[in-house]
Design a protein around this motif. Structure first.
Motif, PDB file in Angstrom:
ATOM      1  N   HIS A 143      -2.842   7.325  -1.245  1.00  0.00           N
ATOM      2  CA  HIS A 143      -2.664   6.626   0.183  1.00  0.00           C
ATOM      3  C   HIS A 143      -3.876   6.170   0.560  1.00  0.00           C
ATOM      4  CE1 HIS A 143      -0.740   5.645   4.013  1.00  0.00           C
ATOM      5  NE2 HIS A 143      -1.656   6.096   4.379  1.00  0.00           N
ATOM      6  N   ARG A 144      -4.239   4.925   1.139  1.00  0.00           N
ATOM      7  CA  ARG A 144      -5.452   4.449   1.691  1.00  0.00           C
ATOM      8  C   ARG A 144      -5.034   3.889   2.848  1.00  0.00           C
ATOM      9  NH1 ARG A 144      -8.937   3.182  -2.153  1.00  0.00           N
ATOM     10  NH2 ARG A 144     -10.534   2.766  -0.521  1.00  0.00           N
ATOM     11  N   VAL A 145      -6.057   3.900   4.010  1.00  0.00           N
ATOM     12  CA  VAL A 145      -5.903   3.386   5.235  1.00  0.00           C
ATOM     13  C   VAL A 145      -6.866   2.450   5.527  1.00  0.00           C
ATOM     14  CG1 VAL A 145      -5.824   4.071   7.720  1.00  0.00           C
ATOM     15  CG2 VAL A 145      -4.811   5.582   6.045  1.00  0.00           C
ATOM     16  N   ARG A 146      -6.509   1.365   6.098  1.00  0.00           N
ATOM     17  CA  ARG A 146      -7.406   0.127   6.569  1.00  0.00           C
ATOM     18  C   ARG A 146      -7.175  -0.074   8.101  1.00  0.00           C
ATOM     19  NH1 ARG A 146     -11.352   0.723   3.741  1.00  0.00           N
ATOM     20  NH2 ARG A 146     -12.418  -0.933   2.773  1.00  0.00           N
ATOM     21  N   VAL A 147      -8.056  -0.168   8.874  1.00  0.00           N
ATOM     22  CA  VAL A 147      -7.834  -0.604  10.179  1.00  0.00           C
ATOM     23  C   VAL A 147      -8.657  -2.001  10.452  1.00  0.00           C
ATOM     24  CG1 VAL A 147      -8.573   0.131  12.672  1.00  0.00           C
ATOM     25  CG2 VAL A 147      -8.087   1.848  10.945  1.00  0.00           C
ATOM     26  N   LEU A 148      -7.738  -2.803  10.942  1.00  0.00           N
ATOM     27  CA  LEU A 148      -8.141  -4.401  11.167  1.00  0.00           C
ATOM     28  C   LEU A 148      -9.375  -4.245  12.219  1.00  0.00           C
ATOM     29  CD1 LEU A 148      -4.604  -6.055  11.553  1.00  0.00           C
ATOM     30  CD2 LEU A 148      -6.151  -6.103   9.425  1.00  0.00           C
ATOM     31  N   PRO A 149     -10.209  -5.278  12.427  1.00  0.00           N
ATOM     32  CA  PRO A 149     -10.109  -6.266  11.420  1.00  0.00           C
ATOM     33  C   PRO A 149     -10.721  -6.291   9.905  1.00  0.00           C
ATOM     34  CG  PRO A 149     -12.194  -6.239  12.924  1.00  0.00           C
ATOM     35  CD  PRO A 149     -11.259  -5.141  13.066  1.00  0.00           C
ATOM     36  N   SER A 150     -11.016  -5.111   9.460  1.00  0.00           N
ATOM     37  CA  SER A 150     -11.219  -4.860   8.140  1.00  0.00           C
ATOM     38  C   SER A 150      -9.983  -5.159   7.238  1.00  0.00           C
ATOM     39  CB  SER A 150     -11.977  -3.525   7.812  1.00  0.00           C
ATOM     40  OG  SER A 150     -12.298  -3.445   6.530  1.00  0.00           O
ATOM     41  N   ASN A 151      -9.826  -6.337   6.544  1.00  0.00           N
ATOM     42  CA  ASN A 151      -8.624  -6.621   6.037  1.00  0.00           C
ATOM     43  C   ASN A 151      -8.785  -6.709   4.523  1.00  0.00           C
ATOM     44  OD1 ASN A 151     -10.259  -8.875   5.819  1.00  0.00           O
ATOM     45  ND2 ASN A 151      -8.595 -10.182   6.895  1.00  0.00           N
ATOM     46  N   ASP A 152      -9.796  -5.919   3.892  1.00  0.00           N
ATOM     47  CA  ASP A 152      -9.677  -5.882   2.233  1.00  0.00           C
ATOM     48  C   ASP A 152     -10.049  -4.774   1.750  1.00  0.00           C
ATOM     49  OD1 ASP A 152     -12.357  -5.580   3.458  1.00  0.00           O
ATOM     50  OD2 ASP A 152     -13.332  -7.224   2.123  1.00  0.00           O
ATOM     51  N   ILE A 153      -9.641  -4.494   0.671  1.00  0.00           N
ATOM     52  CA  ILE A 153      -9.725  -2.955   0.221  1.00  0.00           C
ATOM     53  C   ILE A 153      -9.764  -3.270  -1.649  1.00  0.00           C
ATOM     54  CG2 ILE A 153      -7.233  -2.806   0.038  1.00  0.00           C
ATOM     55  CD1 ILE A 153      -7.568   0.006   1.040  1.00  0.00           C
ATOM     56  N   THR A 154      -9.954  -2.094  -2.198  1.00  0.00           N
ATOM     57  CA  THR A 154     -10.103  -2.035  -3.526  1.00  0.00           C
ATOM     58  C   THR A 154      -9.338  -1.032  -3.841  1.00  0.00           C
ATOM     59  OG1 THR A 154     -12.284  -3.173  -3.885  1.00  0.00           O
ATOM     60  CG2 THR A 154     -11.417  -1.987  -5.637  1.00  0.00           C
ATOM     61  N   LEU A 155      -8.325  -0.913  -4.746  1.00  0.00           N
ATOM     62  CA  LEU A 155      -7.460   0.135  -5.361  1.00  0.00           C
ATOM     63  C   LEU A 155      -8.168   0.431  -6.835  1.00  0.00           C
ATOM     64  CD1 LEU A 155      -3.991  -0.543  -4.448  1.00  0.00           C
ATOM     65  CD2 LEU A 155      -5.603   0.993  -3.163  1.00  0.00           C
ATOM     66  N   ASP A 156      -8.570   1.671  -7.024  1.00  0.00           N
ATOM     67  CA  ASP A 156      -9.162   2.081  -8.253  1.00  0.00           C
ATOM     68  C   ASP A 156      -8.181   2.764  -9.047  1.00  0.00           C
ATOM     69  OD1 ASP A 156     -11.004   2.648 -10.249  1.00  0.00           O
ATOM     70  OD2 ASP A 156     -12.382   3.695  -9.143  1.00  0.00           O
ATOM     71  N   GLY A 157      -7.731   2.036 -10.494  1.00  0.00           N
ATOM     72  CA  GLY A 157      -7.198   2.926 -11.330  1.00  0.00           C
ATOM     73  C   GLY A 157      -7.784   3.412 -12.518  1.00  0.00           C
ATOM     74  N   SER A 158      -9.138   3.338 -12.277  1.00  0.00           N
ATOM     75  CA  SER A 158     -10.082   3.887 -13.621  1.00  0.00           C
ATOM     76  C   SER A 158      -9.841   5.212 -13.920  1.00  0.00           C
ATOM     77  CB  SER A 158     -11.303   3.182 -13.433  1.00  0.00           C
ATOM     78  OG  SER A 158     -12.201   4.026 -12.251  1.00  0.00           O
ATOM     79  N   ARG A 159      -9.482   5.970 -12.864  1.00  0.00           N
ATOM     80  CA  ARG A 159      -9.262   7.251 -13.230  1.00  0.00           C
ATOM     81  C   ARG A 159      -8.147   7.706 -14.006  1.00  0.00           C
ATOM     82  NH1 ARG A 159      -9.511  10.572  -7.681  1.00  0.00           N
ATOM     83  NH2 ARG A 159      -9.306  12.085  -9.185  1.00  0.00           N
ATOM     84  N   SER A 160      -7.406   6.674 -14.494  1.00  0.00           N
ATOM     85  CA  SER A 160      -6.125   6.981 -15.488  1.00  0.00           C
ATOM     86  C   SER A 160      -6.713   7.297 -16.800  1.00  0.00           C
ATOM     87  CB  SER A 160      -5.445   5.618 -15.544  1.00  0.00           C
ATOM     88  OG  SER A 160      -4.811   5.160 -14.315  1.00  0.00           O
ATOM     89  N   THR A 161      -5.894   8.240 -17.611  1.00  0.00           N
ATOM     90  CA  THR A 161      -6.491   9.025 -18.660  1.00  0.00           C
ATOM     91  C   THR A 161      -5.496   8.626 -19.876  1.00  0.00           C
ATOM     92  OG1 THR A 161      -5.692  11.082 -18.003  1.00  0.00           O
ATOM     93  CG2 THR A 161      -7.889  10.549 -17.401  1.00  0.00           C
ATOM     94  N   ASP A 162      -5.970   8.651 -21.054  1.00  0.00           N
ATOM     95  CA  ASP A 162      -5.280   9.038 -22.096  1.00  0.00           C
ATOM     96  C   ASP A 162      -6.075   9.484 -23.337  1.00  0.00           C
ATOM     97  OD1 ASP A 162      -2.568   8.060 -23.699  1.00  0.00           O
ATOM     98  OD2 ASP A 162      -4.177   7.097 -24.932  1.00  0.00           O
TER      99      ASP A 162
END
Length: 476
Positions: A137-156
């Motif tokens: 879960h990520r939270v952003r408060v306007l006027p900041s309206n951009d975000i990066t979701l990082d999935g690099s912690r996925s493993t195999d």
């Protein structure tokens, strides 16, 4: 020359005709060339998903040297192939799980050749499915309206080979994906608006095993939403210079006519190809105080109506609060784009003093009034009708004084004037009722009433307590 011994004599003569001789013996022996030996190297065992390996024939031998080498795929599962087949070193490609056999042929300068086979075994390893990690879960408060979701912690255990981000269908449609990042480990989003966004990350390993995880982005409203003002000008954002922006801010502050007012520009962005939106708030002081957006908008509208059209350099298309602050009577929601109430059922929009609000719909008010009027007027008729249905029909009775009674007694038994017919049964016990219907009505005389009546009157019948009494027409 054939196999055997040969003798050759050489004679030389000079100019004086003097001679000298020499003898040379040549022995021709049988041929001793042997064929070459092909050595492709030891067999190999690979773990899928390795699909290629090197074929090395450099250790092949011949007494006269190797003149030519050739490789070929003999057998194996899948479409195996050999690259560089005419070299000492080649490569086996497109290998699948199972045993693959390749053959090498080496040739010496005399044309003698030798062959050998080379086996590559490819087996599947025990594969564990990948584990996706979308970031939670990520939270952003306007006027900041951009975000990066990082999935690099996925493993195999063998490594993740592909990523895919998918937006949930119930999420807001706002927000743009930057540069096709929805197929990379990190999802980059911009232009987000207020709301809760849900994204599902799917990761796949080399053997096709997959796993998914969900990330949510909660975009909260700007804490200064109630004080932000939105000004839309008829000019492309690319044509608005820094100098024009400074002039615009100074003139806005002059219009407000507030002591030491300071216009704070929060953002400038394109509203359309030919318009620009400027979001700002106004601060006055000291003491420092941020003015309410509704008051600023009302003041600016009034002031601009008295100024020239180009006072703010460009035509003003709209000036309003950045957020919709209308209460809408508590029966609808306010659209953040149009700044108007989206009224619910039974309610309709009402523009009062230029401000959108909700009121009862005229149609529903009329329908409700007619319904209430109908119920109010119809209830008495309904009650009367039900009462008539439940009330039994009373039978009319005609009373006759017995003939054996004298005139004085008749006078005593006659009802007084003004007394209704029904009260006669309470004034005499010497009355016989004749029913106007086919059946006679039973009449019961009580002993107590007979004693109170005329003692000269003979009672046709008397009753004991609890004893039934029947009066029939034959008894008259």
């Amino acid at each position: 020359m054939q196999e055997g011994d040969y003798t050759f004599q050489l004679t030389v003569t000079d100019s004086a005709k003097q001679q000298s001789m020499a003898v040379v013996a040549v022995t021709v022996q049988p041929e001793s060339n042997r064929p070459p030996v092909a050595v492709p190297g030891p067999d190999k065992e690979l773990i899928f998903s390795v699909e290629s390996t090197t074929l090395d024939g450099s250790r092949s031998t011949d007494d006269q040297g190797i003149a030519l080498s050739h490789w070929e795929h003999v057998s194996g599962h899948g479409a195996g192939q050999v690259d560089g087949r005419d070299g000492v070193i080649a490569a086996a490609q497109a290998l699948r799980a199972g045993a693959h056999r390749s053959r090498v042929t080496v040739t010496d300068p005399q044309g003698l050749s030798g062959t050998s086979t080379f086996t590559v075994a490819v087996r599947k390893a025990s594969n564990s499915p990948p584990r996706a990690h979308a970031g939670g879960h990520r939270v952003r408060v306007l006027p900041s309206n951009d975000i990066t979701l990082d999935g690099s912690r996925s493993t195999d255990d063998q490594g993740v080979v592909s990523y895919l981000w998918v937006r949930d269908g119930q999420s807001p449609a706002a927000g743009d994906v930057i540069g096709g990042s929805d197929r990379s480990a990190a999802l980059q989003l911009t232009s987000l608006m207020e709301g809760v966004y849900t994204f599902r990350l799917q990761v796949v390993d080399g053997q096709g095993a997959l796993d998914t995880d969900t990330a949510t982005v909660e975009v909260r409203p700007d804490p200064r939403k109630s004080v932000l003002v939105e000004l839309i000008l008829q000019v492309g954002v690319g044509r608005l210079t820094e100098q024009q922006q400074d002039t615009l801010v100074r003139r806005l502050a002059a219009l407000l006519n507030v002591l030491d007012s300071d216009v704070k520009v929060q953002k400038i962005q394109a509203h359309s190809d030919l318009s620009t939106v400027i979001v700002f708030y106004v601060q006055s002081g000291p003491p420092f105080k941020v003015l309410k957006a509704a008051d600023v908008v009302r003041n600016l509208r009034r002031r601009l109506s008295k100024e020239k059209a180009d006072f703010l350099l460009f035509k003003v298309l709209r000036i309003d609060t950045a957020g919709c602050l209308l209460r809408c009577s508590g029966h609808s929601h306010c659209d953040s784009f149009t700044k108007r109430c989206m009224c619910s059922q039974l309610w309709m929009e009402n523009l009062q003093d230029g401000e959108s609000n909700c009121e009862w719909s005229v149609f529903y008010v009329a329908a409700l009034a007619l319904t209430v009027l109908g119920l109010t007027g119809g209830m008495p008729w309904l009650c009367l009708y039900c009462r008539r249905k439940r009330t039994k029909i009373r039978k009319k009775t005609k009373y006759t004084i017995l003939d054996s009674v004298d005139e004085q007694e008749r006078m005593e038994l006659r009802p007084k004037r003004g007394i209704k017919h029904r009260s006669m049964e309470h004034n005499s016990s010497l009355m016989v009722s004749e029913l106007e219907f086919d059946s006679d009505q039973d009449t019961i005389f009580s002993r107590e009433r007979m004693e109170r009546g005329n003692p000269k009157v003979s009672v046709i019948g008397s009753l004991r307590n609890g004893a039934p009494f029947s009066y029939c027409s034959k008894d008259r």
